[in-house]
Write a protein that holds these residues in place. Structure first.
Motif, PDB file in Angstrom:
ATOM      1  N   PRO A  66       0.806  -1.224   0.000  1.00 49.62           N
ATOM      2  CA  PRO A  66       0.000   0.000   0.000  1.00 49.62           C
ATOM      3  C   PRO A  66       0.839   1.274   0.000  1.00 49.62           C
ATOM      4  CG  PRO A  66      -0.869  -1.577   1.590  1.00 49.62           C
ATOM      5  CD  PRO A  66       0.463  -2.099   1.137  1.00 49.62           C
ATOM      6  N   LEU A  67       1.951   1.289   0.749  1.00 50.70           N
ATOM      7  CA  LEU A  67       2.800   2.472   0.794  1.00 50.70           C
ATOM      8  C   LEU A  67       3.521   2.683  -0.534  1.00 50.70           C
ATOM      9  CD1 LEU A  67       4.344   2.125   4.369  1.00 50.70           C
ATOM     10  CD2 LEU A  67       2.387   3.498   3.656  1.00 50.70           C
ATOM     11  N   PHE A  68       4.000   1.600  -1.144  1.00 50.33           N
ATOM     12  CA  PHE A  68       4.671   1.709  -2.440  1.00 50.33           C
ATOM     13  C   PHE A  68       3.696   2.191  -3.511  1.00 50.33           C
ATOM     14  CE2 PHE A  68       6.192  -0.126  -6.468  1.00 50.33           C
ATOM     15  CZ  PHE A  68       7.497   0.342  -6.491  1.00 50.33           C
ATOM     16  N   ALA A  69       2.469   1.628  -3.509  1.00 50.13           N
ATOM     17  CA  ALA A  69       1.453   2.039  -4.488  1.00 50.13           C
ATOM     18  C   ALA A  69       1.096   3.513  -4.295  1.00 50.13           C
ATOM     19  CB  ALA A  69       0.211   1.160  -4.346  1.00 50.13           C
ATOM     20  N   LYS A  70       1.031   3.947  -3.035  1.00 52.42           N
ATOM     21  CA  LYS A  70       0.714   5.348  -2.751  1.00 52.42           C
ATOM     22  C   LYS A  70       1.816   6.270  -3.289  1.00 52.42           C
ATOM     23  CE  LYS A  70      -1.066   6.009   1.250  1.00 52.42           C
ATOM     24  NZ  LYS A  70      -1.215   6.156   2.724  1.00 52.42           N
ATOM     25  N   GLU A  71       3.076   5.839  -3.151  1.00 54.91           N
ATOM     26  CA  GLU A  71       4.195   6.636  -3.675  1.00 54.91           C
ATOM     27  C   GLU A  71       4.131   6.737  -5.198  1.00 54.91           C
ATOM     28  OE1 GLU A  71       6.833   8.446  -2.546  1.00 54.91           O
ATOM     29  OE2 GLU A  71       5.884   8.351  -0.580  1.00 54.91           O
ATOM     30  N   ILE A  72       3.763   5.653  -5.848  1.00 50.99           N
ATOM     31  CA  ILE A  72       3.660   5.676  -7.305  1.00 50.99           C
ATOM     32  C   ILE A  72       2.618   6.699  -7.740  1.00 50.99           C
ATOM     33  CG2 ILE A  72       2.917   4.356  -9.332  1.00 50.99           C
ATOM     34  CD1 ILE A  72       4.190   1.913  -8.154  1.00 50.99           C
ATOM     35  N   LYS A 231       9.439   4.656   8.879  1.00 49.16           N
ATOM     36  CA  LYS A 231       8.798   4.492  10.195  1.00 49.16           C
ATOM     37  C   LYS A 231       7.385   3.937  10.039  1.00 49.16           C
ATOM     38  CE  LYS A 231      11.357   8.170  12.557  1.00 49.16           C
ATOM     39  NZ  LYS A 231      11.262   9.513  13.188  1.00 49.16           N
ATOM     40  N   ARG A 232       6.638   4.483   9.059  1.00 47.99           N
ATOM     41  CA  ARG A 232       5.281   4.001   8.832  1.00 47.99           C
ATOM     42  C   ARG A 232       5.289   2.537   8.419  1.00 47.99           C
ATOM     43  NH1 ARG A 232       0.375   3.926  10.558  1.00 47.99           N
ATOM     44  NH2 ARG A 232      -1.208   3.619   8.954  1.00 47.99           N
ATOM     45  N   LEU A 233       6.253   2.171   7.570  1.00 47.35           N
ATOM     46  CA  LEU A 233       6.366   0.781   7.135  1.00 47.35           C
ATOM     47  C   LEU A 233       6.627  -0.148   8.322  1.00 47.35           C
ATOM     48  CD1 LEU A 233       6.682  -1.343   4.810  1.00 47.35           C
ATOM     49  CD2 LEU A 233       9.129  -0.826   4.878  1.00 47.35           C
ATOM     50  N   LEU A 234       7.550   0.248   9.201  1.00 51.69           N
ATOM     51  CA  LEU A 234       7.883  -0.602  10.346  1.00 51.69           C
ATOM     52  C   LEU A 234       6.698  -0.743  11.305  1.00 51.69           C
ATOM     53  CD1 LEU A 234      11.524   0.626  11.103  1.00 51.69           C
ATOM     54  CD2 LEU A 234      10.805  -1.442   9.891  1.00 51.69           C
ATOM     55  N   ILE A 235       5.945   0.348  11.478  1.00 56.62           N
ATOM     56  CA  ILE A 235       4.769   0.290  12.344  1.00 56.62           C
ATOM     57  C   ILE A 235       3.756  -0.717  11.813  1.00 56.62           C
ATOM     58  CG2 ILE A 235       2.733   1.593  13.106  1.00 56.62           C
ATOM     59  CD1 ILE A 235       4.597   4.063  13.272  1.00 56.62           C
ATOM     60  N   LEU A 236       3.622  -0.770  10.476  1.00 51.37           N
ATOM     61  CA  LEU A 236       2.676  -1.700   9.866  1.00 51.37           C
ATOM     62  C   LEU A 236       3.251  -3.105   9.727  1.00 51.37           C
ATOM     63  CD1 LEU A 236       1.302   0.549   6.968  1.00 51.37           C
ATOM     64  CD2 LEU A 236       0.104  -0.078   9.065  1.00 51.37           C
ATOM     65  N   ALA A 237       4.577  -3.203   9.548  1.00 49.11           N
ATOM     66  CA  ALA A 237       5.169  -4.491   9.162  1.00 49.11           C
ATOM     67  C   ALA A 237       5.182  -5.516  10.289  1.00 49.11           C
ATOM     68  CB  ALA A 237       6.594  -4.271   8.650  1.00 49.11           C
ATOM     69  N   ILE A 242       3.330 -10.926  11.880  1.00 43.74           N
ATOM     70  CA  ILE A 242       2.751 -11.896  12.813  1.00 43.74           C
ATOM     71  C   ILE A 242       1.441 -12.443  12.262  1.00 43.74           C
ATOM     72  CG2 ILE A 242       1.749 -12.167  15.116  1.00 43.74           C
ATOM     73  CD1 ILE A 242       3.754 -10.040  16.081  1.00 43.74           C
ATOM     74  N   THR A 243       0.617 -11.538  11.714  1.00 52.28           N
ATOM     75  CA  THR A 243      -0.691 -11.945  11.209  1.00 52.28           C
ATOM     76  C   THR A 243      -0.576 -12.789   9.939  1.00 52.28           C
ATOM     77  OG1 THR A 243      -1.633  -9.903  12.078  1.00 52.28           O
ATOM     78  CG2 THR A 243      -2.935 -11.095  10.451  1.00 52.28           C
ATOM     79  N   GLU A 382      -4.922  -0.283   6.242  1.00 55.45           N
ATOM     80  CA  GLU A 382      -3.765  -0.007   7.098  1.00 55.45           C
ATOM     81  C   GLU A 382      -4.050  -0.340   8.570  1.00 55.45           C
ATOM     82  OE1 GLU A 382      -1.868   3.734   6.489  1.00 55.45           O
ATOM     83  OE2 GLU A 382      -1.829   3.531   4.308  1.00 55.45           O
ATOM     84  N   ASP A 383      -4.881  -1.365   8.767  1.00 56.27           N
ATOM     85  CA  ASP A 383      -5.138  -1.871  10.119  1.00 56.27           C
ATOM     86  C   ASP A 383      -4.450  -3.230  10.233  1.00 56.27           C
ATOM     87  OD1 ASP A 383      -6.019  -2.748  12.558  1.00 56.27           O
ATOM     88  OD2 ASP A 383      -8.104  -3.065  11.946  1.00 56.27           O
ATOM     89  N   THR A 384      -3.266  -3.225  10.801  1.00 64.83           N
ATOM     90  CA  THR A 384      -2.549  -4.489  11.016  1.00 64.83           C
ATOM     91  C   THR A 384      -2.608  -4.929  12.475  1.00 64.83           C
ATOM     92  OG1 THR A 384      -0.485  -3.255  11.306  1.00 64.83           O
ATOM     93  CG2 THR A 384      -0.963  -4.077   9.098  1.00 64.83           C
TER      94      THR A 384
END
Length: 536
Positions: A66-72, A231-237, A242-243, A382-384
């Motif tokens: 989602p973050l990569f697609a948003k950057e594109i 930072k956003r990626l790590l928060i989501l990753a 785990i999920t 973006e709910d992980t």
């Protein structure tokens, strides 16, 4: 490209990988059976392989895509390239430090985490430590490859990422063929397989790296920096890992518990290989394709399209998974006999145990696949955190049931715990999606599910009768070619019965499939401009 065609693109590569995986496991069963070397290799490989599945089969993509697609969409190819380089610098540095630490701590990891039951057998314990030490750098290769696979999936270039895992099996098959030709002993084969795993990681990374460059994005190394996007990626990753990898986490726990019984680890691994075919081909394909498509629909505010994507994905997974689950339940023993019963495996009389494990995994298969279809509904928003909580509950259920059943049932008890935990997780994911209004009632889906269950039940009943009638042709005393031909005939007959009943009673509809294909082909303009050159 339609949703079904995208599923098929990913599934074709995964199917090829799983097919070669069967050949690999057949050769390994014949070469090392379910003895101490097999236990040591499978336990050692489970550790880096768990990380591979955590990253490569959707968990990393859940945060990155989602973050990569948003950057594109926001900053074009240059913005996406900059973001990728930021992530690459942090990811590579972290993986390098982690790998060095894990290599130094490997004796303790094997003793307390990977296979605590091996401690009482010094030779098996030492071999597991040695093999795990050789294979663990595989994690670096596969984690970086997962990142690039996420880039390719966002650009709708699915095939390279799907075909890369084939080379793990090709390389290990070559190792086993060479060992057979030269007459190597079990210990030599075990070490050769470990080095083969590491070589395969390098090859797979090279394939997706080249594919990303071909897609027009050349990644350079940047000094690791904690930018806002990273930072956003790590928060989501972390919660996504785990999920998305809950099945693999449960398997790692199962391996640790199973290490207390001889041959239990290898028996679980051999059964896992078989049920991974439908799980990989259907579940992983759906998870990889659905996430970016769902994220695009939600970003554009098209809630109707998002709901349709979710419902059609579940319909597709159940249509293909329910008959696979029924077949594994009814004909697990003939499957295991044909695939594995030769060489060291036959000498160990391992067929009944592996068959029992496989049948139980079959009962959990629909749940494992539904988890793959439900979690993108959270990740795309973006709910992980929510699915991570459910995953933690699932792990607790798995551990408690496994510890309860293992002393009584042995390895099949661990499979039972895994299946129960899978259904608990799938149920929680669905209930919360519905409560939040993220999953609307879909009449076609609700009417088709019970009909698909009926079709699978009819097929299972017919298979049960046919197996009884053809028992002499499926027995261990029958020639292998006779067993294989009979098994193929049963599969063909079951396929005809299932599809005939499913279409006959309205569980599936050719018109709906055609409409899905046409719907995807009619809207090519919805793809981002950066995807104009995507392989379709």
């Amino acid at each position: 490209m339609s949703l079904i065609k995208k599923f098929a693109t990913v599934a074709s590569g995964t199917l090829m990988s799983r097919a070669f995986g069967f050949v690999r496991e057949m050769l390994m069963a014949a070469a090392i059976g379910t003895g101490p070397v097999a236990d040591a290799f499978y336990a050692a490989f489970q550790f880096p392989n768990t990380f591979r599945r955590l990253f490569a089969e959707g968990a990393f993509n859940a945060a990155f895509v989602p973050l990569f697609a948003k950057e594109i969409e926001a900053n074009g190819t240059e913005g996406a390239k900059r973001f990728s380089e930021e992530v690459f610098g942090v990811l590579f540095t972290t993986l390098l430090v982690l790998t060095i630490a894990m290599e130094l701590a490997m004796p303790l990891l094997v003793r307390f985490l990977i296979a605590p039951g091996f401690v009482d057998e010094p030779q098996k314990y030492d071999l597991t430590v040695a093999l795990a030490t050789v294979m663990f750098p595989y994690l670096i290769c596969m984690s970086l490859a997962a990142m690039m696979s996420g880039m390719l999936n966002s650009l709708r270039r699915y095939f390279a990422a799907a075909i890369a895992p084939v080379f793990l099996n090709i390389i290990l098959i070559a190792v086993l063929a060479n060992a057979w030709y030269k007459g190597h002993d079990n210990l030599t084969v075990g070490y050769a397989l470990a080095w083969g795993v590491l070589a395969a990681g390098v090859v797979q990374l090279a394939i997706v790296w080249i594919a990303v460059r071909h897609a027009g994005i050349s990644i350079g190394f940047r000094r690791p920096r904690m930018t806002p996007n990273v930072k956003r990626l790590l928060i989501l990753a972390l919660p996504a890992a785990i999920t998305g990898g809950i099945t693999q986490i449960n398997q790692l726990i199962g391996t640790a518990i199973a290490s207390g019984q001889n041959s239990a680890v290898s028996s679980l691994a051999l059964a896992d290989r078989v049920y991974q075919l439908p799980l990989g081909v259907v579940g992983v394909a759906v998870a990889i394709v659905l996430l970016p498509e769902l994220a695009r629909a939600l970003k554009s505010g098209n809630l109707k399209e998002a709901a349709n994507l979710q419902n059609r994905s579940v319909e597709f997974t159940l249509f293909l998974t329910l008959p696979a689950a029924a077949a594994l339940l009814v004909m697990s023993e003939p499957i295991v006999r044909v695939l594995y019963e030769r060489g060291q495996f036959a000498a160990g009389n391992s067929t009944p145990t592996v068959a029992a494990i496989l049948a139980i995994f079959g009962l959990g298969l629909p749940a494992f696949v539904l988890i793959k279809a439900f979690t993108p509904g959270y990740f795309a928003r973006e709910d992980t955190r929510t699915p991570m909580i459910f995953a933690a509950i699932s792990v607790a259920v798995n551990i408690s049931v496994a510890l309860t059943l293992f002393p009584v049932m042995g390895a099949p008890g661990i499979a039972t715990a895994s299946a129960i935990a899978g259904w608990v997780n799938a149920a929680m994911l669905l209930v919360v999606l519905v409560r939040r209004g993220h999953w609307g009632a879909d009449i076609p889906l609700l009417t088709r599910i019970p009909r698909l269950v009926i079709a699978a039940a009819v097929m299972a009943g017919a298979l049960h009768v046919a197996i009884g009638r053809l028992a002499p042709y499926l027995a261990s005393s029958a020639p292998l070619h006779t067993q294989a031909a009979t098994l193929l005939a049963l599969v063909a007959g079951a396929t005809v019965i299932y599809f005939g009943v499913a279409f006959g009673i309205g569980g599936a509809d050719l018109g709906m499939i055609r409409r899905n294909i046409k719907r995807g082909e009619a809207k090519p303009q919805q793809a981002p401009a950066a995807n104009a050159t995507a392989d379709e």
